[in-house]
Write a protein that holds these residues in place. Structure first.
Motif, PDB file in Angstrom:
ATOM      1  N   ALA A  47       0.846  -1.199   0.000  1.00 34.25           N
ATOM      2  CA  ALA A  47       0.000   0.000   0.000  1.00 34.25           C
ATOM      3  C   ALA A  47       0.876   1.242   0.000  1.00 34.25           C
ATOM      4  CB  ALA A  47      -0.911   0.002   1.220  1.00 34.25           C
ATOM      5  N   PRO A  48       0.696   2.153  -0.959  1.00 30.40           N
ATOM      6  CA  PRO A  48       1.515   3.378  -0.982  1.00 30.40           C
ATOM      7  C   PRO A  48       1.083   4.419   0.044  1.00 30.40           C
ATOM      8  CG  PRO A  48      -0.039   3.393  -2.807  1.00 30.40           C
ATOM      9  CD  PRO A  48      -0.216   2.069  -2.109  1.00 30.40           C
ATOM     10  N   ILE A  49      -0.160   4.321   0.555  1.00 31.90           N
ATOM     11  CA  ILE A  49      -0.670   5.286   1.537  1.00 31.90           C
ATOM     12  C   ILE A  49      -1.563   4.555   2.527  1.00 31.90           C
ATOM     13  CG2 ILE A  49      -0.624   7.226  -0.098  1.00 31.90           C
ATOM     14  CD1 ILE A  49      -3.659   6.882  -0.414  1.00 31.90           C
ATOM     15  N   ASP A  50      -1.914   5.257   3.591  1.00 32.00           N
ATOM     16  CA  ASP A  50      -2.969   4.777   4.484  1.00 32.00           C
ATOM     17  C   ASP A  50      -4.313   5.079   3.829  1.00 32.00           C
ATOM     18  OD1 ASP A  50      -0.913   4.239   6.210  1.00 32.00           O
ATOM     19  OD2 ASP A  50      -1.194   6.065   7.389  1.00 32.00           O
ATOM     20  N   GLY A  51      -5.285   4.198   4.046  1.00 30.59           N
ATOM     21  CA  GLY A  51      -6.591   4.484   3.481  1.00 30.59           C
ATOM     22  C   GLY A  51      -7.506   3.276   3.466  1.00 30.59           C
ATOM     23  N   GLU A  52      -8.560   3.417   2.676  1.00 27.33           N
ATOM     24  CA  GLU A  52      -9.588   2.383   2.555  1.00 27.33           C
ATOM     25  C   GLU A  52      -9.720   1.982   1.091  1.00 27.33           C
ATOM     26  OE1 GLU A  52     -14.422   1.903   3.194  1.00 27.33           O
ATOM     27  OE2 GLU A  52     -13.324   3.508   4.208  1.00 27.33           O
ATOM     28  N   VAL A  53      -9.843   0.688   0.860  1.00 21.31           N
ATOM     29  CA  VAL A  53      -9.996   0.176  -0.496  1.00 21.31           C
ATOM     30  C   VAL A  53     -11.372   0.591  -1.008  1.00 21.31           C
ATOM     31  CG1 VAL A  53      -9.986  -1.862  -1.965  1.00 21.31           C
ATOM     32  CG2 VAL A  53      -8.459  -1.742   0.014  1.00 21.31           C
ATOM     33  N   ALA A  54     -11.388   1.331  -2.125  1.00 21.38           N
ATOM     34  CA  ALA A  54     -12.645   1.916  -2.606  1.00 21.38           C
ATOM     35  C   ALA A  54     -13.360   1.028  -3.607  1.00 21.38           C
ATOM     36  CB  ALA A  54     -12.371   3.282  -3.236  1.00 21.38           C
ATOM     37  N   GLU A  55     -12.649   0.145  -4.304  1.00 22.77           N
ATOM     38  CA  GLU A  55     -13.275  -0.706  -5.311  1.00 22.77           C
ATOM     39  C   GLU A  55     -12.854  -2.152  -5.094  1.00 22.77           C
ATOM     40  OE1 GLU A  55     -12.209   0.772  -9.110  1.00 22.77           O
ATOM     41  OE2 GLU A  55     -13.297   2.674  -8.893  1.00 22.77           O
ATOM     42  N   THR A  56     -13.631  -3.049  -5.673  1.00 21.89           N
ATOM     43  CA  THR A  56     -13.315  -4.469  -5.539  1.00 21.89           C
ATOM     44  C   THR A  56     -12.053  -4.791  -6.332  1.00 21.89           C
ATOM     45  OG1 THR A  56     -15.661  -4.996  -5.311  1.00 21.89           O
ATOM     46  CG2 THR A  56     -14.160  -6.807  -5.868  1.00 21.89           C
ATOM     47  N   PRO A  57     -11.010  -5.298  -5.660  1.00 20.58           N
ATOM     48  CA  PRO A  57      -9.761  -5.600  -6.377  1.00 20.58           C
ATOM     49  C   PRO A  57      -9.897  -6.878  -7.203  1.00 20.58           C
ATOM     50  CG  PRO A  57      -9.580  -6.240  -4.089  1.00 20.58           C
ATOM     51  CD  PRO A  57     -10.918  -5.576  -4.225  1.00 20.58           C
ATOM     52  N   PRO A  58      -8.989  -7.130  -8.115  1.00 24.54           N
ATOM     53  CA  PRO A  58      -9.029  -8.383  -8.894  1.00 24.54           C
ATOM     54  C   PRO A  58      -8.939  -9.604  -7.974  1.00 24.54           C
ATOM     55  CG  PRO A  58      -7.495  -6.802  -9.872  1.00 24.54           C
ATOM     56  CD  PRO A  58      -7.892  -6.249  -8.546  1.00 24.54           C
ATOM     57  N   LYS A  59      -9.650 -10.639  -8.364  1.00 24.82           N
ATOM     58  CA  LYS A  59      -9.671 -11.869  -7.570  1.00 24.82           C
ATOM     59  C   LYS A  59      -8.384 -12.661  -7.797  1.00 24.82           C
ATOM     60  CE  LYS A  59     -13.857 -10.980  -6.185  1.00 24.82           C
ATOM     61  NZ  LYS A  59     -14.129 -10.573  -4.786  1.00 24.82           N
ATOM     62  N   VAL A  60      -8.138 -13.600  -6.885  1.00 26.26           N
ATOM     63  CA  VAL A  60      -6.995 -14.486  -7.036  1.00 26.26           C
ATOM     64  C   VAL A  60      -7.185 -15.330  -8.297  1.00 26.26           C
ATOM     65  CG1 VAL A  60      -5.742 -16.417  -6.001  1.00 26.26           C
ATOM     66  CG2 VAL A  60      -6.554 -14.536  -4.567  1.00 26.26           C
ATOM     67  N   GLY A  61      -6.157 -15.401  -9.120  1.00 26.74           N
ATOM     68  CA  GLY A  61      -6.234 -16.141 -10.372  1.00 26.74           C
ATOM     69  C   GLY A  61      -6.585 -15.279 -11.568  1.00 26.74           C
ATOM     70  N   ALA A  62      -6.949 -14.003 -11.327  1.00 25.23           N
ATOM     71  CA  ALA A  62      -7.294 -13.108 -12.437  1.00 25.23           C
ATOM     72  C   ALA A  62      -6.031 -12.598 -13.108  1.00 25.23           C
ATOM     73  CB  ALA A  62      -8.129 -11.935 -11.935  1.00 25.23           C
ATOM     74  N   ARG A  63      -6.088 -12.528 -14.415  1.00 24.21           N
ATOM     75  CA  ARG A  63      -4.960 -11.982 -15.153  1.00 24.21           C
ATOM     76  C   ARG A  63      -5.001 -10.461 -15.088  1.00 24.21           C
ATOM     77  NH1 ARG A  63      -3.786 -12.335 -21.717  1.00 24.21           N
ATOM     78  NH2 ARG A  63      -1.807 -11.173 -21.653  1.00 24.21           N
ATOM     79  N   VAL A  64      -3.836  -9.843 -14.916  1.00 20.88           N
ATOM     80  CA  VAL A  64      -3.733  -8.389 -14.880  1.00 20.88           C
ATOM     81  C   VAL A  64      -2.698  -7.956 -15.913  1.00 20.88           C
ATOM     82  CG1 VAL A  64      -4.468  -8.099 -12.489  1.00 20.88           C
ATOM     83  CG2 VAL A  64      -2.070  -8.565 -12.980  1.00 20.88           C
TER      84      VAL A  64
END
Length: 410
Positions: A47-64
């Motif tokens: 995490a580059p800063i303190d804060g709250e995750v605003a959106e659903t992150p990619p799931k495990v196994g998802a290609r990025v």
């Protein structure tokens, strides 16, 4: 019985010999390892800063993809005290400079008015002195005429005295008149010279008007005071503008800092697969908290163990064949590194466990050539699969084996 026939025994012997050759030939012509595992490195995304995750992150196994957002963080508790202080300092410096400019503009107008009054006074004084010089010049001419008349009268009376016509007293009276006329002429000339000096001084800006008077009139004195005040205001304006510019630079840097701490998007470092994730939508994170791990499928390799006695036979650049356990496809590979049995192996950034052993085995790393494994993202690029690795021997090395056996006997 058939087993007692000579031909049968020969055939059985040949079969056993062939079987022995088949069993020994792989070991004589190369090295085979059954403890290999497809492996790859992963990147730890923090995490580059303190804060709250605003959106659903990619799931495990998802290609990025490279640069694709992995997480969007928002922080509403950023300290803005320094930003507010800098904004107040900047506004104060700007307003102070503006007020000083208004005062300077008023003084400039006053200076111009004083200059205009001084110009009128100077022109008037010069005109008055020029008229006085002209009048005195006229008086000088009159005095010259009177002096000439007195001189002629004195000369005439002096001549008549010599003839005995006039008395000495009348001659002395004419002499006195002539001397008085000469004195008046000299005084008038000196007065003209004095006025001309005053006129020249006034034209140069110095007023010599009489005893007890200043050489500079009030308008000029006041104008000098105003100019000094304007110069002081210009200095203070420059100081406040410099201060405002410096605070503006600090303000921009602080705004950038606050903006970077208020919101941040975490991009994917490369084309890969989400190996693990520690966050969900709404998770609170702090600085440098591990968010997820991204598997790098572009560089697949296999770590195997080979007996250390064969260290000299294996070297970087040696070709290899790799087959997934339970599959028939064979993949090409090349030896990347050869390490001794006591070498400390890297573990922190590897996705799969390296083979463990208590024997004296070399650690061989075989890099896999680009293949379908590198794009098998749904299956994590087959990382963790067991493989069989075959390394060819440059030579059979029977004589080397005999020397090793003889050394062990001694």
């Amino acid at each position: 019985m058939i087993w007692n026939h000579r031909i049968t025994r020969i055939l059985v012997g040949i079969s056993l010999f062939a079987l022995a050759i088949v069993l020994l030939l792989p070991g004589l012509t190369g090295f085979t390892s059954l403890d290999g595992t497809v492996n790859a490195r992963f990147a730890i995304v923090n995490a580059p800063i303190d804060g709250e995750v605003a959106e659903t992150p990619p799931k495990v196994g998802a290609r990025v993809l490279p640069g694709e957002p992995l997480a969007l963080l928002h922080n509403t508790r950023v300290n803005r005290a320094i930003l507010s202080s800098l904004q107040a300092d900047h506004m104060t410096a700007v307003e102070h400079a503006t007020a000083l400019k208004r005062e300077r503009d008023e003084l400039v107008r006053l200076r111009d008015q004083l200059a205009a009054r001084m110009e009128v006074f100077t022109r008037t004084t010069i005109a008055d002195l020029e008229r006085q010089v002209e009048i005195l010049n006229k008086r000088v001419k009159v005095s010259e005429a009177q002096d000439n008349v007195a001189q002629v009268d004195f000369d005439r009376r002096l001549a008549l005295e010599a003839k005995g016509v006039l008395s000495t007293k009348m001659v002395e009276s004419a002499r006195a008149v002539w001397e008085a006329a000469g004195g008046e002429l000299e005084i008038s000339g000196l007065t003209v010279a004095q006025l001309e000096q005053k006129l020249e001084a006034v034209r140069q800006g110095v007023f010599v008007l009489g005893d007890g008077q200043n050489d500079v009139p009030y308008s000029r004195q006041r104008q000098d005071e105003v100019i000094v005040r304007i110069n002081d205001l210009n200095t203070r304006i420059a100081e406040n503008e410099t201060r405002a510019a410096q605070v503006q630079k600090q303000l921009i840097e602080e705004e950038n800092r606050v903006r970077s701490l208020t919101s941040a998007s975490v991009p994917s470092p490369f084309d890969g697969v989400v190996w693990s994730s520690n966050i969900v939508n709404g998770s609170n994170v702090i600085l440098n908290t591990e968010l997820m791990r991204i598997l790098d499928c572009s560089d697949l390799f296999v770590d195997i163990l080979v007996p250390e006695v064969d260290y000299q036979e294996i070297y970087p650049g040696l070709t290899a064949e790799v087959r997934l356990l339970g599959a028939g496809d064979v993949f090409k590979g090349v030896v990347l590194s050869v390490r001794g049995s006591s070498a400390v192996a890297e573990k922190d950034t590897l996705a799969a466990n390296q083979p463990e052993t208590t024997k004296r085995n070399d650690r061989i790393r075989v890099g896999l050539a680009p293949s379908a494994l590198n794009t098998d993202f749904p299956n994590f690029c087959q990382v963790g699969r067991s493989v069989q690795v075959r390394l060819p021997k440059p030579n059979i090395g029977i004589w080397h084996w005999v020397e090793g056996l003889w050394f062990s006997i001694l």
